[in-house]
Design a protein around this motif. Structure first.
Motif, PDB file in Angstrom:
ATOM      1  N   LYS A  12      12.173 -52.020 -31.953  1.00 11.00           N
ATOM      2  CA  LYS A  12      11.742 -53.196 -30.810  1.00 11.00           C
ATOM      3  C   LYS A  12      10.884 -54.163 -31.850  1.00 11.00           C
ATOM      4  N   VAL A  13      11.306 -55.301 -31.757  1.00 14.51           N
ATOM      5  CA  VAL A  13      10.541 -56.303 -32.587  1.00 14.51           C
ATOM      6  C   VAL A  13       9.529 -56.922 -31.585  1.00 14.51           C
ATOM      7  N   VAL A  14       8.369 -56.882 -32.013  1.00 13.48           N
ATOM      8  CA  VAL A  14       7.393 -57.618 -31.317  1.00 13.48           C
ATOM      9  C   VAL A  14       7.312 -59.048 -31.418  1.00 13.48           C
ATOM     10  N   GLY A  15       7.624 -59.825 -30.463  1.00 15.43           N
ATOM     11  CA  GLY A  15       7.966 -61.278 -30.528  1.00 15.43           C
ATOM     12  C   GLY A  15       9.001 -61.394 -29.850  1.00 15.43           C
ATOM     13  N   GLY A  16       9.646 -62.621 -29.970  1.00 14.84           N
ATOM     14  CA  GLY A  16      10.956 -63.037 -29.308  1.00 14.84           C
ATOM     15  C   GLY A  16      10.595 -63.771 -27.959  1.00 14.84           C
ATOM     16  N   VAL A  17      11.256 -63.811 -27.230  1.00 13.05           N
ATOM     17  CA  VAL A  17      11.147 -64.784 -25.976  1.00 13.05           C
ATOM     18  C   VAL A  17      10.447 -63.790 -25.100  1.00 13.05           C
ATOM     19  N   ARG A  18       9.107 -64.062 -24.617  1.00  8.36           N
ATOM     20  CA  ARG A  18       8.410 -63.092 -23.788  1.00  8.36           C
ATOM     21  C   ARG A  18       8.603 -63.486 -22.278  1.00  8.36           C
ATOM     22  N   PHE A  19       8.108 -62.567 -21.649  1.00 10.30           N
ATOM     23  CA  PHE A  19       8.656 -62.873 -20.068  1.00 10.30           C
ATOM     24  C   PHE A  19       8.123 -64.061 -19.396  1.00 10.30           C
ATOM     25  N   TYR A  20       7.036 -64.468 -19.845  1.00 10.79           N
ATOM     26  CA  TYR A  20       6.419 -65.608 -19.094  1.00 10.79           C
ATOM     27  C   TYR A  20       7.052 -66.780 -19.876  1.00 10.79           C
ATOM     28  N   GLU A  21       8.000 -66.803 -20.907  1.00 16.77           N
ATOM     29  CA  GLU A  21       8.452 -68.063 -21.550  1.00 16.77           C
ATOM     30  C   GLU A  21       9.917 -68.059 -21.317  1.00 16.77           C
ATOM     31  N   ARG A  22      10.487 -67.032 -20.321  1.00 15.79           N
ATOM     32  CA  ARG A  22      11.621 -67.384 -19.894  1.00 15.79           C
ATOM     33  C   ARG A  22      12.125 -68.417 -18.687  1.00 15.79           C
ATOM     34  N   LYS A  23      13.172 -69.248 -18.808  1.00 13.08           N
ATOM     35  CA  LYS A  23      13.262 -70.328 -18.072  1.00 13.08           C
ATOM     36  C   LYS A  23      13.134 -70.369 -16.617  1.00 13.08           C
ATOM     37  N   GLU A  24      13.691 -69.018 -15.877  1.00 16.65           N
ATOM     38  CA  GLU A  24      13.644 -69.077 -14.692  1.00 16.65           C
ATOM     39  C   GLU A  24      11.961 -68.596 -14.226  1.00 16.65           C
ATOM     40  N   VAL A  25      11.314 -68.037 -15.019  1.00 21.47           N
ATOM     41  CA  VAL A  25       9.754 -67.552 -14.659  1.00 21.47           C
ATOM     42  C   VAL A  25       9.013 -68.997 -14.843  1.00 21.47           C
ATOM     43  N   ARG A  26       9.380 -69.642 -15.858  1.00 26.75           N
ATOM     44  CA  ARG A  26       8.533 -71.114 -16.157  1.00 26.75           C
ATOM     45  C   ARG A  26       8.997 -71.974 -14.928  1.00 26.75           C
ATOM     46  N   ASP A  27       9.912 -71.816 -14.440  1.00 22.58           N
ATOM     47  CA  ASP A  27      10.644 -72.827 -13.284  1.00 22.58           C
ATOM     48  C   ASP A  27       9.810 -72.436 -12.166  1.00 22.58           C
ATOM     49  N   ALA A  28       9.708 -71.151 -11.941  1.00 21.94           N
ATOM     50  CA  ALA A  28       9.116 -70.521 -10.592  1.00 21.94           C
ATOM     51  C   ALA A  28       7.449 -71.123 -10.839  1.00 21.94           C
ATOM     52  N   VAL A  70      10.723 -45.898 -29.723  1.00 26.95           N
ATOM     53  CA  VAL A  70      11.467 -46.722 -30.760  1.00 26.95           C
ATOM     54  C   VAL A  70      10.527 -47.240 -32.090  1.00 26.95           C
ATOM     55  N   VAL A  71      11.117 -47.374 -33.084  1.00 24.48           N
ATOM     56  CA  VAL A  71      10.280 -47.901 -34.266  1.00 24.48           C
ATOM     57  C   VAL A  71       9.846 -49.201 -33.842  1.00 24.48           C
ATOM     58  N   THR A  72       8.580 -49.645 -34.186  1.00 27.00           N
ATOM     59  CA  THR A  72       8.166 -50.919 -33.811  1.00 27.00           C
ATOM     60  C   THR A  72       8.176 -51.771 -35.151  1.00 27.00           C
ATOM     61  N   LEU A  73       8.575 -53.075 -34.941  1.00 28.77           N
ATOM     62  CA  LEU A  73       8.681 -54.023 -36.098  1.00 28.77           C
ATOM     63  C   LEU A  73       7.550 -55.092 -35.816  1.00 28.77           C
ATOM     64  N   MET A  74       6.785 -55.187 -36.671  1.00 27.47           N
ATOM     65  CA  MET A  74       5.699 -56.668 -36.423  1.00 27.47           C
ATOM     66  C   MET A  74       5.088 -57.046 -37.819  1.00 27.47           C
ATOM     67  N   THR A  75       4.806 -58.362 -37.423  1.00 22.80           N
ATOM     68  CA  THR A  75       3.859 -58.912 -38.570  1.00 22.80           C
ATOM     69  C   THR A  75       2.621 -58.125 -38.728  1.00 22.80           C
ATOM     70  N   LEU A  76       2.074 -58.446 -39.959  1.00 25.98           N
ATOM     71  CA  LEU A  76       0.675 -57.984 -40.188  1.00 25.98           C
ATOM     72  C   LEU A  76      -0.263 -58.572 -39.264  1.00 25.98           C
ATOM     73  N   HIS A  77      -0.179 -59.891 -38.975  1.00 26.91           N
ATOM     74  CA  HIS A  77      -1.327 -60.326 -37.893  1.00 26.91           C
ATOM     75  C   HIS A  77      -1.041 -59.752 -36.563  1.00 26.91           C
ATOM     76  N   THR A  78       0.101 -59.628 -36.181  1.00 28.10           N
ATOM     77  CA  THR A  78       0.391 -58.892 -34.937  1.00 28.10           C
ATOM     78  C   THR A  78      -0.290 -57.459 -34.914  1.00 28.10           C
ATOM     79  N   ALA A  79      -0.100 -56.786 -36.078  1.00 27.73           N
ATOM     80  CA  ALA A  79      -0.575 -55.643 -36.031  1.00 27.73           C
ATOM     81  C   ALA A  79      -2.138 -55.315 -35.884  1.00 27.73           C
ATOM     82  N   LYS A  80      -3.089 -56.252 -35.970  1.00 29.42           N
ATOM     83  CA  LYS A  80      -4.274 -56.163 -35.885  1.00 29.42           C
ATOM     84  C   LYS A  80      -4.834 -55.510 -34.553  1.00 29.42           C
TER      85      LYS A  80
END
Length: 812
Positions: free
Chosen positions: A420-436, A616-626
């Motif tokens: 799993k990559v930490v990041g990407g399109v998060r739940f509250y950034e999805r179009k239908e959620v933002r529209d609602a 699952v293995v977690t992939l993330m940037t060092l800043h996110t890992a703090k």
């Protein structure tokens, strides 16, 4: 240990006397809450000293894994149970909603439901609570909207259009980053205009002024406004400041090293002496405790100022400092490695982490041929560890920049490794959620033009761009809000009758739904009604697009979130818990929208799997890992120019921040740590040879077991200096490999190339402007003539390597 009194040197600790503003409550015959022995049980000596400290401002320097969360929660419980502090007099600041919720839950376990009366929140949430009650003094309505980055970008697009500024030359993100930097320094639009150095900054300042005007017209604030406006409010109205200084008698701040100037100023307003407030009615400053670690200050790019924690004892002359060095997370080998690396930073106070958990395994080192081989090594090693009994969920792979995740994803998909990559399109950034959510924001604040325009024709209801432009003209002509213009759309010059009728239908729906808000209806009920009455849900449900089925599921999840919120009586971040507990306030739609708006990025990090789930293995940037920890950590890409990042190589201050980032990465590991690098890494579509990271040279030689070294890695073929391939020393080049350096290929590439631009004459330190990235500073140059390449630091956009023959860049 079973009791604090068994700790040498702590025999003297007694419950401190309460402050004058905290009269000791009458004790019931049977004691409520934990005993003082229970509150101090299991703490080491410095931790216990921090918990019971009273009086002077306190700085707790908490090394990685030293139990700072335990200290914070036990101290809050101590204040309530032993010093008689009213929970409502406690303000605890964290950097994420998740951390705030965890802290509140832990304290509630210790002292009961009284903990719900505390303010435990992020800086932004605390400021929203204050602003909801006081912002009318600055001309805002208490129902103001909170714009996230996407809303701000959309508004800035309108601003640039209004000012007739080319959005390619003045990119919205670049302008917003410039404005954010000023707001974090508490510089308003007027002062920013006085301090411009060139025409570009003057344009940025004009955009800042117009952006703020349009925010005010929309009765909205962006994230940076929340803190800046609160500080300005407290400075401008001493009586308001005094109200909150009386309210909060105990202030605790976590992650103090990550505070920016505006956050520092907020704490200073609440806790420092203010001579101008002298008088018989003035109360003593609140008792302040800040917790942090200068060695983990890694957010300078967000405005964090490491001087806030380094200068704490200067800012508060009578301050006390306590050092937490015992680590409860990692092995001594990992800690010794971290100590050795961070010890190379000159501007730090001495601190050495230690543990009594044993030495543990040596660090494993690996030098790969290229980034693909590095990813294959990581994948193979994870397979070996899992076969030996580890869980994939125990493993994290860290890298310096988001782009580095791509090669790991490719290899993991090929090998079937779940990740799993930490990041990407998060739940509250999805179009239908933002529209609602935009619909809900319009109901609370109809002046919110950005949200209103988003849903005006969503779903399609026959209101096109021309009709929207006609209404906008009417709003400007009549000097009314966009929503007010919609209510009289039939008067808009040039509008079609069909469009005016469609707009009336939309306005009727909004007015009808606003009545539910005014009646105090539950947020989940309002949301379900919005999805139904607007036709949004019906349009998705009749669609044949399988993606629309997923969108319906996401909206169902949003309703579930709203329902969960509605059933939690103290969930609202803007509702004062004291009022909620008394039953005088019920968290409503405004509170729900704030809960959603104030969710931090780091709140999206997945928890480690529990139970039988192998994870699952977690992939993330060092800043996110703090702030996280994993049993097994792979620290990858240890090459100069990659990590440390290229833009830091010529700047000692930035290089020290990169070293702190390495320290953070190392101290995330509990049991096993791997470090790796690649001899060759693709950059801009061509192989790039980077030397080993200087951080590798700082690792203790006797603690690292290099399973593969640079001697086994490939070297460049010397037969063709321009070759886009490499071979092992002494081994023939693969005959089947395509030769990209042939004359035919060069001629083909040349025929497709764009015509050359005039190459500007640049030197390190020059200021330039790019059509897309905005203003930047040249940090390095290589090549000559048509092959000249400039590395330019565009601030938050990062360092870009520009081939000057083609790059749309101009020297300032």
């Amino acid at each position: 240990m079973s009791s604090p009194f068994t700790i040498p040197g702590l025999e003297h600790i007694q419950p401190p006397a309460g402050q004058p503003s905290e009269p000791a409550p009458a004790r019931a015959p049977s004691r409520r809450g934990p005993t003082r022995e229970q509150l101090l049980e299991g703490l080491n000596e410095p931790q216990a000293e921090a918990v019971v400290h009273a009086g002077a401002p306190l700085l707790v320097v908490a090394g990685a894994g030293s139990g700072k969360t335990r200290v914070l929660t036990r101290r809050i419980a101590w204040l309530v149970a032993e010093r008689g502090a009213h929970p409502g007099s406690i303000l605890a600041i964290t950097f994420t909603n998740k951390a705030a919720a965890e802290m509140k839950e832990r304290v509630e376990e210790l002292v009961g439901k009284r903990a719900r009366l505390m303010w435990v929140s992020t800086f932004h949430s605390a400021c929203v609570r204050i602003l909801r009650k006081e912002v009318d003094k600055l001309g805002f309505k208490s129902s103001f909207s909170i714009y996230d980055s996407a809303d701000s970008k959309r508004l800035m697009g309108l601003v640039l259009k209004e000012l007739e500024l080319d959005p390619k030359k003045y990119q919205p993100n670049a302008v917003l980053n410039w404005i954010s930097d000023r707001k974090n320094e508490l510089v308003d639009a007027e002062d920013a205009a006085k301090d411009t150095k060139n025409a570009f900054e003057a344009a940025y300042a004009a955009a800042y002024k117009t952006y703020q005007r349009r925010l005010r017209e929309a009765n909205a604030m962006d994230f940076d406004d929340l803190i800046m406006t609160t500080v300005h409010l407290l400075m401008a109205f001493p009586e308001v400041r005094e109200t909150y200084r009386r309210r909060f008698r105990h202030v605790l701040v976590d992650e103090y090293q990550d505070t920016n100037h505006a956050q520092y100023a907020l704490i200073h307003q609440l806790c420092a002496e203010h001579p101008e407030d002298a008088g018989s009615e003035r109360v003593a400053p609140a008792e302040l405790m800040v917790v942090g670690d200068a060695d983990q200050s890694i957010y300078a790019f967000r405005g964090a100022n490491i001087r806030n924690i380094l200068d704490f004892e200067k800012d508060f002359a009578d301050a006390t400092s306590i050092l937490l060095e015992q680590n409860y997370r990692s092995t001594q080998t990992i800690l010794a490695t971290a100590n050795a690396v961070i010890g190379n930073n000159a501007s730090r106070k001495p601190k050495r982490l230690w543990t009594d958990a044993g030495d543990g395994d040596r660090i494993v080192g690996w030098v790969a041929d290229d980034e693909h081989a590095e990813a294959r090594f990581v994948s193979d090693e994870i397979d070996r560890l899992v076969d030996a009994g580890a869980r994939a969920g125990d493993v994290a792979v860290f890298y310096r920049t988001n782009a580095q995740s791509r090669v790991f994803e490719e290899i993991f998909m090929r090998t079937g490794q779940p990740y799993k990559v930490v990041g990407g399109v998060r739940f509250y950034e999805r179009k239908e959620v933002r529209d609602a959510l935009a619909y809900l924001r319009v109901l609370v604040n109809p002046a919110d033009e950005i949200s209103l325009r988003r849903v005006l024709n969503t779903p399609k209801r026959g209101i096109g761009d021309r009709a929207e432009a006609c209404v906008n003209f009417l709003a400007e002509q009549e000097r009314v809000t966009f929503f007010e213009a919609l209510t009289m759309a039939d008067r808009a010059p040039g509008i079609a009758t069909r469009s005016a009728k469609a707009i009336k239908g939309f306005v009727d729906i909004i007015v009808e739904l606003q009545q539910m808000v005014e009646a105090g209806e539950r947020p989940d009920v309002i949301l379900e009604t919005v999805l139904d009455r607007s036709g949004y849900l019906a349009e998705l449900e009749v669609s044949d697009d399988p993606q629309d089925g997923t969108r319906v599921e996401n909206l169902a999840e949003l309703v579930a979130v709203a329902r969960e919120f509605s059933e939690d009586p103290v969930a609202g971040p803007s509702a004062d818990p004291t009022d909620v507990e008394a039953g005088t306030v019920t968290p409503g739609l405004t509170d729900f929208l704030e809960r959603v708006a104030l969710v931090a990025d780091s709140d999206q990090i997945p928890d480690n799997p529990d139970g039988e789930d192998v994870g699952v293995v977690t992939l993330m940037t060092l800043h996110t890992a703090k702030g996280l920890e994993f049993p097994i950590v792979f620290l990858t890409g240890l090459e100069d120019g990659v990590f440390p990042h290229q833009r830091s190589l010529g700047d000692p201050t930035e290089l020290e921040e990169e070293r702190r980032l390495a320290y953070v990465g190392i101290t995330r590991a509990r049991e096993k740590l791997y470090v790796s690098r690649a001899v060759v890494r693709s950059a801009w579509g061509a192989p790039s040879h980077n030397p080993a990271s200087r951080f590798i040279d700082e690792l203790p030689i006797d603690l690292v077991d290099w399973k593969r070294t640079a001697d086994a890695a490939p070297r460049w073929s010397r037969s063709d200096p321009d070759a886009n391939s490499f071979s092992r020393m002494g081994a023939p080049t693969d005959a089947g490999r395509r030769n990209f350096t042939s004359a035919a290929m060069r001629m083909d590439a040349s025929s497709k190339a764009k015509s050359a631009r005039e190459v500007p004459s640049l030197a390190p330190g020059d200021r330039v402007v790019h059509d897309s990235f905005g203003m930047g500073t040249v940090v390095a140059l290589e090549g000559v003539g048509d092959k000249s390449v400039a590395s330019v630091d565009f601030g938050s956009q990062g360092v870009k390597r520009l081939l000057l023959r083609y790059a749309p860049v101009e020297k300032l």
